[in-house]
Design an enzyme around this catalytic site. Structure first.
Site, PDB file in Angstrom:
ATOM      1  N   THR A  14       0.737  -0.977   0.322  1.00  0.00           N
ATOM      2  CA  THR A  14       0.030  -0.412  -0.117  1.00  0.00           C
ATOM      3  C   THR A  14       1.067   1.569   0.158  1.00  0.00           C
ATOM      4  OG1 THR A  14       0.099  -0.110   2.562  1.00  0.00           O
ATOM      5  CG2 THR A  14      -1.605  -0.809   1.464  1.00  0.00           C
ATOM      6  N   VAL A  15       1.924   1.053   0.663  1.00  0.00           N
ATOM      7  CA  VAL A  15       2.482   3.027   0.872  1.00  0.00           C
ATOM      8  C   VAL A  15       3.577   2.947  -0.655  1.00  0.00           C
ATOM      9  CG1 VAL A  15       4.864   3.794   1.712  1.00  0.00           C
ATOM     10  CG2 VAL A  15       2.717   2.687   2.933  1.00  0.00           C
ATOM     11  N   LYS A 106      11.739   1.096   9.917  1.00  0.00           N
ATOM     12  CA  LYS A 106      11.712   1.394  11.359  1.00  0.00           C
ATOM     13  C   LYS A 106      12.551   0.727  12.335  1.00  0.00           C
ATOM     14  CE  LYS A 106       8.517  -0.034  13.343  1.00  0.00           C
ATOM     15  NZ  LYS A 106       7.459   0.426  13.639  1.00  0.00           N
ATOM     16  N   VAL A 133       9.207   7.149  11.307  1.00  0.00           N
ATOM     17  CA  VAL A 133       8.278   7.644  12.648  1.00  0.00           C
ATOM     18  C   VAL A 133       7.838   8.047  12.363  1.00  0.00           C
ATOM     19  CG1 VAL A 133       9.290   8.636  14.773  1.00  0.00           C
ATOM     20  CG2 VAL A 133      11.093   7.040  13.439  1.00  0.00           C
ATOM     21  N   GLY A 135       5.157   8.565  10.039  1.00  0.00           N
ATOM     22  CA  GLY A 135       4.564   8.945   8.715  1.00  0.00           C
ATOM     23  C   GLY A 135       3.952   9.994   9.094  1.00  0.00           C
ATOM     24  N   ILE A 137       3.881  12.807  10.945  1.00  0.00           N
ATOM     25  CA  ILE A 137       4.735  14.162  11.306  1.00  0.00           C
ATOM     26  C   ILE A 137       6.496  13.862  10.544  1.00  0.00           C
ATOM     27  CG2 ILE A 137       4.700  14.786  13.539  1.00  0.00           C
ATOM     28  CD1 ILE A 137       3.413  13.102  14.984  1.00  0.00           C
ATOM     29  N   LYS A 206      11.195   3.087  17.921  1.00  0.00           N
ATOM     30  CA  LYS A 206      11.536   4.887  17.180  1.00  0.00           C
ATOM     31  C   LYS A 206      12.126   5.853  18.252  1.00  0.00           C
ATOM     32  CE  LYS A 206       6.835   4.167  15.136  1.00  0.00           C
ATOM     33  NZ  LYS A 206       5.677   3.520  15.246  1.00  0.00           N
ATOM     34  N   GLY A 303      -0.470   4.480   8.534  1.00  0.00           N
ATOM     35  CA  GLY A 303      -1.695   5.319   7.167  1.00  0.00           C
ATOM     36  C   GLY A 303      -0.824   5.160   5.944  1.00  0.00           C
TER      37      GLY A 303
END
Lengths: 431, 431
Positions: A14-15, A106, A133, A135, A137, A206, A303
């Site tokens: 998906t990414v 990560k 870390v 995604g 932000i 993280k 997400g």
């Protein structure tokens, strides 16, 4: 200077599909920002025949990584396949072939980040990992940019969406851990094997990445003291709220002079602290810098769209650097020797909940146990549990050392007036 | 390509001095990031003899702006002198002479931003202004970067530190507005003439800048509906808290399809909303994007160090663009025609507090007034004020249009059972 920059993609889940979609949809804007065009040249997949969520030309797909890693025309490799061993091997291979790398991995960056960044620097290549870390932000970039003119002294993060979802539900609905975990699994917010999330390992990875960058020391996963949320009870959350605190799984990293501490654990923070309002699956990272003071970044932690967006931002940065001819300078390697605090240097307030024999002298004995460890009380309540002949004591201490707290727990457990030490949590954000 | 980039500085107050200090202290790192060295070539001051907080060579100072603006060697002009007319003239002069500009001037950007950005584009120059809104928060860059792969639908900001300090104190200590304002003035958190802050004008200027960028429309200051905090009472804050809300001065900008609304006013937000925990002089901007979802940026809104740090970040971006040869592409001009919603298209919940004659039928009359305006109640309390023969009604409505709320206020004020409409606030963050 090349007129077109070529990307090789490792993975098309998906990414990866999101990355392809964004690069295609924003061709004009990307060209505008970096001054040349961008194409996805090749994509490594496991299965050529699999149905894809996106339309992609068959000729672009390959099951042979070397078609990307050894292709002199590929400028940037984007790793979104996950896993550790293959991903590490491919990235090292790419870097040694002078290809820049963007990764969302990560686990890999927590375990092998320093090695990979060193190899990137040796080969004058960029290695960017914003998507690894939180995604949604831009925290990695903010730390790197911030470092140019500031010095980070403290990082506090809610960096695991699953545990934050569980703790939020437990707090709001007074429900027990197991019950909420089950719901989170049904809703897809928790894995069927939730260990890595609920035991704090994901957050620890993280925090390894963030504290390494923030303090510029070679922080490793085993330097992080980790405790998960599986023993947190609805009662703990209720009593904590009564004292003005919210329960969160907090990643905590602090530098005092040149010595650091890094931990992950269920932690109480004041209702009025900005992290207390970070609810459900959201993430946030609080950064204290000497010049800028307190800043916080809040957003979705995962997400596919936020993660793909972060990867494309990294791609733009790599491509700008390529055209500037300054690649390989932005991978910040640890500059200072790592020095970890010991338990006597780590200070905080704590919350305790335990049961004692409901008899004359119990309370005095408890008080003296704490006093002997140099721990004093800020707030305390005692609740009789009549039918059991016990009383429950819930208290908040003043600041004391981690060593003192460890000792008092041992002493409490050994004391004949104590029935059970039910819970013990660090309080953060007031220091 | 030049080996050294020259900066001309307009103004040498605390922010300007901070810029000089950071550029000097971080020479190596700047050279490393952009691939060439950086020097401050000339500084415009009013008084050559004035004592300065920093050591700077007399030869660098001038009282003649043309020595900077007409110097072919100056690549970038940094405007930190403030004010509007002179600053505007100098910046236009600089841009027409093909110099890039970095400014911290919020008033100027709110009033003349579109003109200045257009002239920058015409001259293929950069015009960056990160420091003009919430110095310690990289919000302008985040909006510009975010726009590359996302579409902003809503912005909510606490963008004025003075009013946030006052409202926080009023909330925490139950003290009246005038009293807290006086303390804020003594502490230096409010000006001796606080009008621009407390009446919402400063926040409106910042929201003009943010919404123009976020929605890519030519939002002007007069498009912002503005209300200040001077009429907020400690009682309003108490009742709002009782209903679960925190009082904040919120800048609110929302796009629905292609029509927008922008306002600034005292607003109630749920205690659990991340903006509710933004206390004292801190700022925060909440951004809703279609792809990324909700993100929030939190940090100090002002202060010479955060502001100077933001200016240096802009300088680095300009200088990178210079070396890339892509200047003048990052100034994002409004792309869409501006369409403002009218009062019938703006929907929200509201809080009302008013007194009525404490007699049979009053309550029924009030209810029918609201019903006739299509406004229904979510929560309501009535408190008898016996000695005055009055009752106070405090209520929270469901969503209704701004037009409906304006009508019901007029109807309440005209009604013979209503003694006084004491307060009325918008509720935000739940839509």
């Amino acid at each position: 200077m090349k007129n077109c920059i070529s990307i090789g993609l490792l993975g098309l889940g998906t990414v990866g599909s999101g990355v392809v979609k964004i690069v295609e949809a924003h061709q004009d804007r990307l060209a505008h920002q970096i001054g040349c065009s961008v194409e996805v040249k090749k994509v490594l997949v496991k299965n050529l025949e699999k149905e894809r969520a996106i339309t992609i030309h068959k000729d672009l797909l390959t099951t042979d990584a070397t078609e990307i890693l050894d292709d002199a025309d590929v400028d940037v490799v984007v790793e979104v396949m996950g896993g550790i061993e293959d991903a590490r091997r491919y990235i090292l291979h790419a870097l040694r072939n002078k290809k820049h790398v963007v990764t969302a991995n990560k686990d890999l960056m927590a375990l092998y980040g320093t090695e990979l960044l060193r190899v990137a620097n040796e080969n004058k290549c960029d290695l960017f990992y914003e998507a690894s870390v939180a995604g949604g932000i831009p925290i990695i970039r903010s730390l790197v940019d911030g470092l140019a003119a500031d010095r980070v002294t403290k990082l506090m993060g809610i960096v695991n969406g699953t545990t934050n979802f569980i703790l939020t539900k437990m707090s709001n609905e007074g429900r027990p851990y197991e019950d909420v975990l089950k719901e989170a699994q049904e809703l897809g917010f928790a894995e069927s094997d939730p260990t890595s999330d609920v035991e704090g390992l994901d957050a620890a990875r993280k925090m390894t990445i963030l504290s390494k960058l923030g303090f510029s020391m070679d922080v490793e996963l085993e330097d992080v003291q980790v405790r998960g949320i599986s023993s947190v009870s609805a009662e703990d959350i209720d009593y904590a709220r009564y004292f003005g605190y919210t329960m969160k799984l907090i990643g905590y990293a602090k530098r005092s002079e040149n010595r650091i501490e890094v931990s992950v654990g269920p932690t109480l923070i004041s209702h009025s602290h900005p992290l207390a309002s970070v609810s459900n699956e959201f993430n946030a990272v609080y950064v204290y810098g000497e010049a800028v003071g307190e800043t916080m970044f809040y957003g979705p932690g995962a997400g596919s769209l936020p993660t793909a967006t972060a990867i494309v931002s990294d791609l733009v940065a790599v491509m700008k650097n390529m055209r500037l001819g300054v690649n390989g300078t932005s991978a910040v390697l640890p500059q200072y020797p790592k020095e970890l605090k010991d338990d006597h240097e780590i200070h905080f307030k704590s919350f305790f909940r335990f049961t004692v024999q409901d008899q004359l002298g119990s309370f005095a004995k408890i008080t003296s146990l704490f006093t002997e460890c140099d721990i004093s009380f800020e707030k305390i309540i005692q609740v009789p549990l009549k039918h059991q002949g016990l009383a429950e004591i819930i208290l908040v201490t003043h600041q004391a050392s981690s060593a003192a707290f460890k000792k008092v727990i041992r002493d409490l457990e050994a004391s004949d007036v104590v029935d059970e030490v039910r819970s013990y949590y660090r309080i953060a954000g007031e220091e």
